[in-house]
Design an enzyme around this catalytic site. Structure first.
Site, PDB file in Angstrom:
ATOM      1  N   CYS A   1      -0.465   4.061   2.159  1.00 34.07           N
ATOM      2  CA  CYS A   1      -0.265   3.860   3.607  1.00 34.07           C
ATOM      3  C   CYS A   1       1.190   4.089   3.991  1.00 34.07           C
ATOM      4  O   CYS A   1       1.489   4.689   5.004  1.00 34.07           O
ATOM      5  CB  CYS A   1      -0.615   2.427   4.019  1.00 34.07           C
ATOM      6  SG  CYS A   1      -2.193   1.843   3.421  1.00 34.07           S
ATOM      7  N   ASP A   2       2.106   3.564   3.197  1.00 29.58           N
ATOM      8  CA  ASP A   2       3.500   3.465   3.648  1.00 29.58           C
ATOM      9  C   ASP A   2       4.493   4.333   2.884  1.00 29.58           C
ATOM     10  O   ASP A   2       5.642   4.469   3.316  1.00 29.58           O
ATOM     11  CB  ASP A   2       3.968   1.999   3.536  1.00 29.58           C
ATOM     12  CG  ASP A   2       3.150   1.082   4.436  1.00 29.58           C
ATOM     13  OD1 ASP A   2       2.742   1.557   5.510  1.00 29.58           O
ATOM     14  OD2 ASP A   2       2.923  -0.082   4.074  1.00 29.58           O
TER      15      ASP A   2
ATOM     16  N   CYS B   1       0.834  -1.197   0.000  1.00 26.50           N
ATOM     17  CA  CYS B   1       0.000   0.000   0.000  1.00 26.50           C
ATOM     18  C   CYS B   1       0.872   1.253   0.000  1.00 26.50           C
ATOM     19  O   CYS B   1       1.412   1.646   1.034  1.00 26.50           O
ATOM     20  CB  CYS B   1      -0.930  -0.019   1.220  1.00 26.50           C
ATOM     21  SG  CYS B   1      -1.957   1.448   1.375  1.00 26.50           S
TER      22      CYS B   1
HETATM   23  P1  FAD Z   1      -9.938  -5.884   7.832  1.00 26.47           P
HETATM   24  O1  FAD Z   1      -9.017  -4.949   8.490  1.00 26.47           O
HETATM   25  O2  FAD Z   1      -9.472  -6.633   6.649  1.00 26.47           O
HETATM   26  O3  FAD Z   1     -10.435  -6.893   8.954  1.00 26.47           O
HETATM   27  C1  FAD Z   1     -11.361  -7.894   8.726  1.00 26.47           C
HETATM   28  C2  FAD Z   1     -11.378  -8.813   9.928  1.00 26.47           C
HETATM   29  O4  FAD Z   1     -12.453  -9.712   9.818  1.00 26.47           O
HETATM   30  C3  FAD Z   1     -10.117  -9.671  10.080  1.00 26.47           C
HETATM   31  O5  FAD Z   1      -9.650  -9.607  11.402  1.00 26.47           O
HETATM   32  C4  FAD Z   1     -10.582 -11.073   9.800  1.00 26.47           C
HETATM   33  O6  FAD Z   1      -9.905 -12.001  10.584  1.00 26.47           O
HETATM   34  C5  FAD Z   1     -12.048 -10.995  10.221  1.00 26.47           C
HETATM   35  N1  FAD Z   1     -12.844 -12.004   9.524  1.00 26.47           N
HETATM   36  C6  FAD Z   1     -12.746 -12.371   8.218  1.00 26.47           C
HETATM   37  N2  FAD Z   1     -13.601 -13.375   7.950  1.00 26.47           N
HETATM   38  C7  FAD Z   1     -14.251 -13.644   9.114  1.00 26.47           C
HETATM   39  C8  FAD Z   1     -15.230 -14.592   9.483  1.00 26.47           C
HETATM   40  N3  FAD Z   1     -15.741 -15.453   8.593  1.00 26.47           N
HETATM   41  N4  FAD Z   1     -15.668 -14.611  10.767  1.00 26.47           N
HETATM   42  C9  FAD Z   1     -15.170 -13.738  11.680  1.00 26.47           C
HETATM   43  N5  FAD Z   1     -14.229 -12.809  11.371  1.00 26.47           N
HETATM   44  C10 FAD Z   1     -13.770 -12.768  10.118  1.00 26.47           C
HETATM   45  N6  FAD Z   1      -4.985   1.832   5.944  1.00 26.47           N
HETATM   46  C11 FAD Z   1      -4.854   3.116   6.363  1.00 26.47           C
HETATM   47  O7  FAD Z   1      -5.830   3.870   6.337  1.00 26.47           O
HETATM   48  N7  FAD Z   1      -3.668   3.570   6.851  1.00 26.47           N
HETATM   49  C12 FAD Z   1      -2.560   2.783   6.961  1.00 26.47           C
HETATM   50  O8  FAD Z   1      -1.499   3.230   7.381  1.00 26.47           O
HETATM   51  C13 FAD Z   1      -2.671   1.426   6.537  1.00 26.47           C
HETATM   52  N8  FAD Z   1      -1.623   0.595   6.622  1.00 26.47           N
HETATM   53  C14 FAD Z   1      -1.768  -0.706   6.255  1.00 26.47           C
HETATM   54  C15 FAD Z   1      -0.702  -1.566   6.397  1.00 26.47           C
HETATM   55  C16 FAD Z   1      -0.833  -2.903   6.062  1.00 26.47           C
HETATM   56  C17 FAD Z   1       0.341  -3.826   6.238  1.00 26.47           C
HETATM   57  C18 FAD Z   1      -2.060  -3.384   5.533  1.00 26.47           C
HETATM   58  C19 FAD Z   1      -2.216  -4.834   5.173  1.00 26.47           C
HETATM   59  C20 FAD Z   1      -3.131  -2.531   5.382  1.00 26.47           C
HETATM   60  C21 FAD Z   1      -3.008  -1.185   5.732  1.00 26.47           C
HETATM   61  N9  FAD Z   1      -4.058  -0.289   5.586  1.00 26.47           N
HETATM   62  C22 FAD Z   1      -3.930   1.003   6.018  1.00 26.47           C
HETATM   63  C23 FAD Z   1      -5.340  -0.717   4.996  1.00 26.47           C
HETATM   64  C24 FAD Z   1      -6.357  -1.008   6.128  1.00 26.47           C
HETATM   65  O9  FAD Z   1      -5.751  -1.884   7.043  1.00 26.47           O
HETATM   66  C25 FAD Z   1      -7.608  -1.626   5.571  1.00 26.47           C
HETATM   67  O10 FAD Z   1      -8.167  -0.752   4.604  1.00 26.47           O
HETATM   68  C26 FAD Z   1      -8.651  -1.842   6.675  1.00 26.47           C
HETATM   69  O11 FAD Z   1      -8.106  -2.577   7.734  1.00 26.47           O
HETATM   70  C27 FAD Z   1      -9.857  -2.588   6.138  1.00 26.47           C
HETATM   71  O12 FAD Z   1     -10.735  -2.729   7.191  1.00 26.47           O
HETATM   72  P2  FAD Z   1     -11.929  -3.771   7.184  1.00 26.47           P
HETATM   73  O13 FAD Z   1     -12.752  -3.417   8.358  1.00 26.47           O
HETATM   74  O14 FAD Z   1     -12.584  -3.815   5.868  1.00 26.47           O
HETATM   75  O15 FAD Z   1     -11.305  -5.212   7.405  1.00 26.47           O
END
Ligand code: FAD
Length: 338
Positions: free
Chosen positions: A158-159, A155
């Site tokens: 992000c980084d 990303c």
């Molecule tokens: P996610 O964060 O993907 O979380 C989903 C969760 O649901 C997970 O814990 C998973 O285990 C759980 N889950 C999945 N399936 C199931 C199931 N069947 N039952 C129960 N639980 C389940 N964004 C920024 O804004 N700033 C940053 O600096 C940034 N840095 C990042 C660095 C890294 C290394 C990464 C990988 C991403 C980064 N991002 C950043 C992006 C950001 O993390 C994502 O956009 C955000 O976390 C997405 O949120 P979400 O709620 O959609 O789901």
């Protein structure tokens, strides 16, 4: 380790909820905060290493998050997610540390099963918010695990701005629009950006390709793949790259490597039951989080292939909560929306 709950719902109790949230990233927890404050007693399944992530989601795999509003000095990803969780609990969300492994959206109330109880009588919910997130595709290169988040990222937004990449040569892998976007973005920070393209042409749209090729800070390495990530044990400082036509290998000294080869939305649970796009992302009615099934909402990265940020995920989690709340209220009042 035995799955945990915060004590409100014993695992064996067959439960019916007005609203169940599946997923524990910024989208899931934001939905939970809103729903709990609306007295809808949300139940949030945070997963047990679901989709390869600890509860809390993708941000648990990173260090500093510097672009989440409200934290002017930045905050560590895991710490930010602890705060999200604490806020969900504060307003009465029931958080269950289990993965939802099966779901039936064919009729309401919807039925779902926890991973540990797949053969049991299902639990039920009037509405469901899918917030299961996504994960960046990786190449599995030699050295990738060592330098992931220590020079390798998926990303740029992000980084890209972190000090280790400032005025340093960087590389992007990919030939589509995201690669073009990431590379162009990275020219703000890096001294030069190399784009490794496996083929002799780009998949990116014409306008993006043109922008990429006309940027003096970008060099496209055609027919080129990376074979190994190397460094000093702490940080990446070199890529071994290979010309796919000649097989010739050489060094490309770079301090940053950005994958732009796509993401995998965590939609295996619902893919056959909800409308998804060709890449598997859940399709929502534009401007809303409503999916193709009434009463099922999708928030966060699982429905967003474009922005993929914590703040946009949190925003759509809020939308999902308000939309679920509205539907529940209308149904309780006997108002038919259709
Ligand atoms: P996610 O964060 O993907 O979380 C989903 C969760 O649901 C997970 O814990 C998973 O285990 C759980 N889950 C999945 N399936 C199931 C199931 N069947 N039952 C129960 N639980 C389940 N964004 C920024 O804004 N700033 C940053 O600096 C940034 N840095 C990042 C660095 C890294 C290394 C990464 C990988 C991403 C980064 N991002 C950043 C992006 C950001 O993390 C994502 O956009 C955000 O976390 C997405 O949120 P979400 O709620 O959609 O789901």
């Amino acid at each position: 380790m035995a799955p945990l709950t915060n004590g409100k719902v014993p695992k064996s109790t067959k439960m019916h909820s007005k609203v169940v949230i599946i997923g524990s990233g910024p989208a899931g927890h934001t939905a939970a905060v809103y729903l709990a404050r609306a007295n809808l007693n949300p139940v949030l399944f945070e997963g047990f290493m679901a989709n390869g992530f600890a509860a809390g989601g993708q941000l648990t795999t990173t260090t500093d998050v510097e672009n989440y509003p409200g934290f002017p000095s930045g905050i560590l990803g895991p710490e930010l997610m602890d705060k999200f969780r604490e806020q969900s609990l504060r307003f009465g969300t029931t958080i269950i540390t289990e993965t939802v492994s099966k779901i039936d959206l064919s009729a309401r109330p919807f039925r779902y099963w926890r991973e540990s109880e797949e053969n049991d009588v299902p639990e039920t919910a009037d509405t469901i918010i899918i917030a299961t997130g996504a994960s960046a595709k990786r190449l599995g290169l030699k050295g990738e695990v060592t330098y992931w988040q220590s020079g390798i990222s998926a990303c740029a937004v992000c980084d890209g701005a972190v000090p280790i990449f400032r005025n340093q040569p960087l590389a992007v892998i990919g030939g589509g629009d995201s690669a073009a976007e990431e590379a162009t973005y990275l020219t703000k920070y890096g001294s030069h950006v190399y784009v490794l393209v496996r083929r002799s042409e780009l998949r990116a749209s014409k306008i993006m390709a043109k922008r990429l090729m006309n940027n003096p800070k970008i060099t496209i390495l055609w027919n080129t793949v990376a074979t190994e990530c190397q460094g000093d044990g702490d940080l990446l400082n070199n890529l071994r790259i290979k010309d796919v036509n000649t097989g010739e290998e050489r060094d490309l000294p770079v301090r940053g490597l950005f994958y732009a080869i796509g993401h995998e939305p965590a939609t295996a649970l619902v893919r056959s039951q909800l409308q998804t796009d060709p890449d598997g992302y859940i399709i929502t009615v534009p401007g809303t989080t409503q999916t193709s099934v009434k009463g099922v909402f999708a928030a966060g990265d699982v429905q967003d292939k474009r922005y993929r940020q914590a703040i946009t995920s949190a925003g759509s989690g809020c939308m999902a909560a308000l939309e679920a709340e509205r539907l529940i209220a209308e149904e309780e009042e006997g108002v038919d929306e259709d």
